[in-house]
Design a protein around this motif. Structure first.
Motif, mmCIF file in Angstrom:
data_model
loop_
_atom_site.group_PDB
_atom_site.id
_atom_site.type_symbol
_atom_site.label_atom_id
_atom_site.label_comp_id
_atom_site.label_asym_id
_atom_site.label_seq_id
_atom_site.Cartn_x
_atom_site.Cartn_y
_atom_site.Cartn_z
ATOM 1 N N ARG A 121 1.056 -1.012 -0.335
ATOM 2 C CA ARG A 121 0.152 0.065 -0.212
ATOM 3 C C ARG A 121 0.868 0.893 -0.408
ATOM 4 N N GLU A 157 4.969 4.921 1.922
ATOM 5 C CA GLU A 157 5.118 6.887 2.227
ATOM 6 C C GLU A 157 5.708 6.642 3.978
ATOM 7 N N THR A 158 4.846 5.609 4.985
ATOM 8 C CA THR A 158 5.831 6.084 6.378
ATOM 9 C C THR A 158 6.492 5.478 6.543
ATOM 10 N N LYS A 191 0.311 4.053 1.332
ATOM 11 C CA LYS A 191 0.439 5.032 2.514
ATOM 12 C C LYS A 191 1.287 3.964 3.664
#
Length: 266
Positions: free
Chosen positions: A162, A167-168, A164
């Motif tokens: 994912r 990016e984390t 997200k």
């Protein structure tokens, strides 16, 4: 429909047989991954002759480091493939059905391994064609083979990760990239594992619901009949097994897991 399923399984088995040699790639390239050892012909064992004529044997640091890395090889292989999602889903399924030891851990791990080979066969085929075979033919060096072998696995992990989660870990590592090709492997792997855990628990939740409904119905009936001392799990287990068999549960689970990776993943 059965003929199509048999044809698909036959094709998967054929790809799996072709992919077995790729398993040798990791072990082979790990032993040859250090350019200094491959290019300079550094010996693995150093023999030192003392003044009194006795000899001492010692391993080079490169060999010691490679032997240490081999102990992490199973974890690396498992966490960079579809194995994590499959074994978690199967474990949740066993728990939802109320079965403690059946199928046992060895069976679940065996199913997960072979289903992982089936799902990863396109990726393994690419590794075999672009890295292993050219390396065995001495057309590329070990360092180039590692780079070529990384690309299909990298693409597979990115396709299942994912944005997200990616990016984390990019923010945690304080790394700025313009596109996915610039994302380092040390960021992709933990992001991929995190995404796999989330997806596995989502699938497991959906599997848990019908069995939970059966448990609630059986518990309510027992309460209405005044049989509060009788465990609802004992009564509901045969009904859950019957439901799972009637809907051809194993075929549905295997098909759902394979389709969740998109059959042509990698």
């Amino acid at each position: 429909m059965n003929l199509g399923l048999a044809s698909g399984l036959s094709g998967g088995v054929t790809r799996l047989k072709r992919s077995w040699p790729v398993l040798l790639l990791i072990m082979l390239l790990m032993l040859l991954a250090t350019p200094a050892m491959a290019q300079q012909g550094m010996s693995a064992v150093t023999v030192t002759t003392n003044a009194d004529g006795s000899q001492e044997y010692s391993l080079t640091l490169q060999v010691l480091a490679l032997m240490t890395a081999l102990s992490f090889l199973p974890a690396i292989v498992i966490m960079m493939t579809s194995f994590t999602r499959i074994i978690i889903v199967l474990s949740i399924l066993r728990q939802a059905m109320g079965l403690q030891q059946s199928p046992n851990n060895q069976v679940l791990i065996g199913i997960s391994l072979f289903l992982s080979f089936f799902i990863m066969s396109p990726v393994l085929d690419k590794v075999n064609e672009t890295a292993l075979q050219p390396y065995l033919a001495e057309e590329i060096t070990s360092k180039e083979a590692l780079s070529f072998a990384e690309l299909p696995i990298r693409d597979f992990m990115l396709s299942q990760t994912r944005v997200k989660d990616l990016e984390t870990f990019l923010n945690i590592a304080n790394i700025q990239v313009d596109n996915e090709a610039e994302v380092p492997l040390r960021v992709i792997i933990p992001a991929f594992v995190t995404s796999e855990l989330k997806t596995a628990f989502q699938i497991g939740f959906m599997l848990f619901l019908p069995f939970l409904v059966i448990d609630l119905v059986v518990a309510s009936i027992l309460m209405a009949m005044g049989m509060m001392m009788l465990s609802p799990m004992i009564i509901s287990l045969p009904f859950k097994l019957m439901l799972f068999v009637l809907v051809d549960g194993w075929s549905l689970i295997m098909g759902t897991l394979a389709n969740s990776f998109g059959l042509g993943a990698g």
